[in-house]
Design a protein around this motif. Structure first.
Motif, mmCIF file in Angstrom:
data_model
loop_
_atom_site.group_PDB
_atom_site.id
_atom_site.type_symbol
_atom_site.label_atom_id
_atom_site.label_comp_id
_atom_site.label_asym_id
_atom_site.label_seq_id
_atom_site.Cartn_x
_atom_site.Cartn_y
_atom_site.Cartn_z
ATOM 1 N N PHE A 142 0.832 -1.206 0.000
ATOM 2 C CA PHE A 142 0.000 0.000 0.000
ATOM 3 C C PHE A 142 0.868 1.258 0.000
ATOM 4 C CE2 PHE A 142 -2.562 3.229 2.236
ATOM 5 C CZ PHE A 142 -3.597 3.333 1.321
ATOM 6 N N ALA A 143 1.902 1.284 0.846
ATOM 7 C CA ALA A 143 2.806 2.438 0.902
ATOM 8 C C ALA A 143 3.542 2.615 -0.420
ATOM 9 C CB ALA A 143 3.801 2.272 2.048
ATOM 10 N N SER A 144 3.959 1.516 -1.037
ATOM 11 C CA SER A 144 4.675 1.593 -2.314
ATOM 12 C C SER A 144 3.782 2.111 -3.437
ATOM 13 C CB SER A 144 5.236 0.220 -2.691
ATOM 14 O OG SER A 144 6.171 -0.207 -1.739
ATOM 15 N N ILE A 145 2.538 1.658 -3.471
ATOM 16 C CA ILE A 145 1.604 2.134 -4.495
ATOM 17 C C ILE A 145 1.318 3.616 -4.304
ATOM 18 C CG2 ILE A 145 -0.792 1.970 -5.302
ATOM 19 C CD1 ILE A 145 -0.565 -1.078 -4.810
ATOM 20 N N THR A 146 1.102 4.028 -3.050
ATOM 21 C CA THR A 146 0.867 5.443 -2.763
ATOM 22 C C THR A 146 2.069 6.282 -3.183
ATOM 23 O OG1 THR A 146 -0.534 4.833 -0.892
ATOM 24 C CG2 THR A 146 0.297 7.093 -0.948
ATOM 25 N N SER A 147 3.262 5.820 -2.853
ATOM 26 C CA SER A 147 4.481 6.525 -3.228
ATOM 27 C C SER A 147 4.627 6.595 -4.746
ATOM 28 C CB SER A 147 5.696 5.832 -2.616
ATOM 29 O OG SER A 147 6.884 6.456 -3.030
ATOM 30 N N GLY A 148 4.323 5.511 -5.415
ATOM 31 C CA GLY A 148 4.409 5.494 -6.885
ATOM 32 C C GLY A 148 3.447 6.486 -7.515
ATOM 33 N N CYS A 149 2.231 6.551 -6.986
ATOM 34 C CA CYS A 149 1.245 7.498 -7.520
ATOM 35 C C CYS A 149 1.700 8.941 -7.314
ATOM 36 C CB CYS A 149 -0.113 7.279 -6.866
ATOM 37 S SG CYS A 149 -0.923 5.752 -7.355
ATOM 38 N N LEU A 150 2.208 9.246 -6.106
ATOM 39 C CA LEU A 150 2.711 10.593 -5.850
ATOM 40 C C LEU A 150 3.883 10.936 -6.768
ATOM 41 C CD1 LEU A 150 2.575 10.814 -1.961
ATOM 42 C CD2 LEU A 150 1.365 12.273 -3.567
ATOM 43 N N THR A 151 4.771 9.987 -6.961
ATOM 44 C CA THR A 151 5.935 10.211 -7.820
ATOM 45 C C THR A 151 5.511 10.474 -9.254
ATOM 46 O OG1 THR A 151 7.292 8.819 -6.394
ATOM 47 C CG2 THR A 151 8.088 9.190 -8.630
#
Length: 165
Positions: A142-151
């Motif tokens: 979940f944290a990785s997907i959120t980070s990817g979306c923000l990036t």
């Protein structure tokens, strides 16, 4: 998935498992070498700010050594930082990128701690232990997907601005 080798598990004479930590992590005055094997005393200790930072630094070091995922996240973070420098991302964009990278590293640290703890106290093949590992990995996902979306949002906004879209 690599298994963390942070802790040693011992058994009592009757075969019951007991949990122990690396000797460098717990000062000698906090370990009771009683008849049941080493036990950590529950008395509160007066920790200084320096000792708390030292403990945190040792924890980060152990997590990095135990989990190769840190290196994968660091590699991706370096590539993202290079792209952000090349594109000239604003300070607000940098804030989003740094916070999202920190979110992933914190989630990886918690995942590593949960897996190490579960490996210490659960029997191999225990379905509850498997569920705990999967939930911890789900939090990291979940944290990785959120980070990817923000990036993607930060870098694509700057790229579209540069291309005049």
């Amino acid at each position: 998935m690599s298994k963390p080798h942070l802790f040693q598990s011992r058994t009592h004479g009757d075969g019951e498992p007991t949990v122990s930590v690396l000797p460098a992590q717990v000062p000698e005055q906090e370990i009771d070498e009683g008849s049941e094997g080493p036990q950590i005393l529950t008395e509160p200790r007066q920790a200084t700010t320096r000792s708390k930072f030292d403990e945190g630094a040792r924890g980060i070091k152990l997590a990095i050594r135990a989990e190769s995922g840190f290196f994968a996240h660091a590699y991706r973070g370096l590539l993202i930082a290079i792209c952000a420098v090349i594109l000239g991302v604003s300070s607000t964009g940098w804030c989003f990128l740094i916070v999202s990278a920190a979110l992933v590293l914190v989630a990886e640290t918690f995942r590593c701690a949960i897996i190490a703890t579960v490996d210490l106290i659960a029997e191999p093949g225990d379905p509850r232990a498997r569920a705990a590992r999967e939930i911890a990995s789900g939090g990291l996902l979940f944290a990785s997907i959120t980070s990817g979306c923000l990036t993607v949002m930060v870098l694509s906004a700057k790229l579209s601005e540069m291309l005049g879209w």
